[in-house]
Design an enzyme around this catalytic site. Structure first.
Site, short mmCIF file in Angstrom:
data_model
loop_
_atom_site.label_atom_id
_atom_site.label_comp_id
_atom_site.label_asym_id
_atom_site.label_seq_id
_atom_site.Cartn_x
_atom_site.Cartn_y
_atom_site.Cartn_z
N GLY A 273 -10.29 10.22 -29.39
CA GLY A 273 -11.41 10.04 -30.30
C GLY A 273 -11.41 11.22 -31.26
CB CYS A 341 -40.88 21.80 -33.68
SG CYS A 341 -41.46 21.50 -35.34
CE1 TYR A 370 -17.31 11.52 -28.51
CE2 TYR A 370 -15.71 13.20 -29.12
CZ TYR A 370 -16.03 12.03 -28.45
OH TYR A 370 -15.06 11.36 -27.74
N1 LLP Z 1 -11.76 7.69 -23.15
C1 LLP Z 1 -12.85 7.82 -22.36
C2 LLP Z 1 -12.97 6.97 -21.18
C3 LLP Z 1 -13.84 8.76 -22.70
O1 LLP Z 1 -14.90 8.89 -21.91
C4 LLP Z 1 -13.70 9.54 -23.86
C5 LLP Z 1 -14.72 10.52 -24.24
C6 LLP Z 1 -12.56 9.36 -24.67
C7 LLP Z 1 -11.61 8.43 -24.28
C8 LLP Z 1 -12.31 10.14 -25.92
O2 LLP Z 1 -12.19 11.49 -25.69
P1 LLP Z 1 -11.75 12.48 -26.87
O3 LLP Z 1 -10.33 12.12 -27.24
O4 LLP Z 1 -12.67 12.28 -28.01
O5 LLP Z 1 -11.84 13.80 -26.28
N2 LLP Z 1 -19.97 14.38 -26.99
C9 LLP Z 1 -18.93 15.29 -26.54
C10 LLP Z 1 -17.66 14.58 -26.16
C11 LLP Z 1 -17.84 13.51 -25.10
C12 LLP Z 1 -16.59 12.76 -24.76
C13 LLP Z 1 -16.89 11.60 -23.88
N3 LLP Z 1 -15.77 10.78 -23.54
C14 LLP Z 1 -18.70 16.34 -27.60
O6 LLP Z 1 -19.37 16.31 -28.63
O7 LLP Z 1 -17.89 17.24 -27.43
#
Ligand code: LLP
Length: 419
Positions: A273, A341, A370
């Site tokens: 992602g 706030c 994100y």
């Molecule tokens: N696949 C699964 C099953 C996941 O749970 C996630 C992310 C991804 C793929 C993608 O991961 P990435 O390649 O983006 O690392 N809100 C947090 C990140 C949460 C990620 C949750 N799962 C932040 O802002 O850092």
């Protein structure tokens, strides 16, 4: 012309002019950068039977999704809402995988009847539910078991997902019993493995370790007579948010997969992602005012934690630049904050920046992933607009939310009913 922080990300586009037209806070994404990230990953994976399943949660804007679908990615979804977004944006249902620890019956039904490629199953209860719903629809669901490889991903605790104590996936022994008893789920074609050990991984050693465990387990299953057609290694590839961080290269990531899965003759899936979109986006904001506290200089922006939650939630670092030039300005250490706030509504503490004045425009970098997708209307602040830049053109890909849109659905308690 503003060439955004010298990186050329939005070369040819004057961000100050853009916000004159579109207002602030404003999310700005680069189509070229997203396309080039997809290409880079595809090239790194060349020669492998591998597919990208973009994690929609990182940035689910329909225009961004459309770009990714056109570039040849599939989608990793975690809700009915993401399924509908992915289909609306043009991903083929067969190229969609459905992950997540709490899929409801309604979500499973919707995904099954849409014909998605694969469920990533996280519990026995979910497996039972998929079987029950598949029978009722007269369909066969294709599924992978999400294993929990019990490795420490060396990332922030809140986004670490591959340790035994995390809620995700199942232990190898449990997964093995599902395969051994797969006849119990005749409408589920159980022929794959899935994992996701965490996000913002800068160190690939845990990925290599987890991949080895998955590969070894896969061999055991095949030896036991269970054909495995798909191995999905999840997402997690990290990006560089600040000086000193070194993001892994796609080639290094691909090399790990080549080594771990040499000899596997099924399909490999990756679910990035952040890596595809984070650095392609910025959050542009205007300085509302500068406030001199007793001991601190506060730079108060018109963007806040409701627009970009990462610093408040994870103490995440995002570079912040003054749009329109930094040269020749005295350096001031600012606490960069929003108007919400809460003390947690802080983007940066004691951050050295060129002196800013009310009305200046700043860009918060690394805001393509994100960021908008985690936005809310807390403090009754309507969601910001989002624009996509392609060459010197831009398109509004999400209109700024109006007050009326923000409160749509709310109503006075006049229509009383009995439950
Ligand atoms: N696949 C699964 C099953 C996941 O749970 C996630 C992310 C991804 C793929 C993608 O991961 P990435 O390649 O983006 O690392 N809100 C947090 C990140 C949460 C990620 C949750 N799962 C932040 O802002 O850092």
């Amino acid at each position: 012309m503003t060439t955004y922080c010298g990186t050329g990300l939005f070369a040819g586009v004057d961000l100050e002019q853009l916000v004159e037209h579109e207002g602030t806070p404003l999310y700005v994404y680069s189509a070229a950068m997203i396309r080039s990230r997809v290409r880079a990953l595809q090239q790194a994976l060349q020669g492998l039977d591998a597919g990208i399943r973009y994690a929609v949660k990182a940035n689910g804007n329909l225009a961004v999704l459309q770009l990714l679908a056109q570039a040849g990615a599939g989608a990793d979804i975690v809700s009915a809402g993401e399924l509908q977004r992915a289909l609306r944006a043009g991903f083929a249902a067969a190229d969609i995988v459905f992950s997540g620890v709490g899929k409801t019956d309604a979500e499973i039904d919707m995904a099954l009847t849409a014909g998605i490629g694969r469920f990533n199953v996280e519990s026995r209860a979910e497996l039972d539910a998929i079987q029950r719903i598949a029978v009722s629809r007269g369909l066969i669901a294709v599924a992978s078991v999400r294993i929990n490889p019990d490795v420490d991903a060396h990332t922030h605790a809140k986004i670490s997902t591959g340790k035994a104590e995390n809620k995700f996936g199942v232990a190898l022994d449990e997964a093995r019993t599902w395969f051994d008893h797969k006849a119990n789920w005749p409408n589920v074609q159980l022929d794959g493995l899935h994992m996701h050990i965490g996000s913002q991984l800068l160190d690939l050693a845990p990925v290599a370790e987890a991949a080895q465990r998955m590969a070894e387990f896969c061999k055991q299953l095949i030896m036991a007579g269970h054909p495995i057609h798909s191995l999905d290694v999840g997402g997690g590839l990290g990006v560089r948010y600040r000086d000193g961080e070194v993001a892994p290269l796609a080639a290094a990531y691909a090399a790990i997969l080549r080594t771990a899965f040499a000899g596997f003759d099924g399909r490999l899936l990756v679910e990035p992602g952040r890596w595809l979109v984070a650095e392609a986006g910025v959050l542009v904001s205007r300085v509302v005012l500068v406030k001199q506290g007793e001991s601190r200089h506060f730079l108060v922006l018109d963007a806040a934690m409701n627009d970009l939650l990462r610093p408040s939630l994870y103490e995440a670092w995002h570079d912040i630049v003054r749009v329109g030039g930094e040269a020749g300005r005295e350096i001031v250490h600012y606490d960069v904050v929003g108007p919400v706030c809460e003390t947690g509504d802080t983007f940066a503490v004691g951050r050295p920046m060129p002196r800013c004045e009310a009305g200046d425009v700043v860009a918060i970098l690394g805001a393509g992933a994100y960021a908008a997708s985690m936005g809310s209307t807390y403090n009754s602040r309507p969601l910001p607009a989002e624009v996509l830049i392609d060459d010197s053109r831009y398109a509004v890909v999400r209109k700024r939310q109006t007050f009326d849109a923000m409160i749509a659905g709310e109503q006075p308690a006049t229509d009383w009913k009995q439950p």
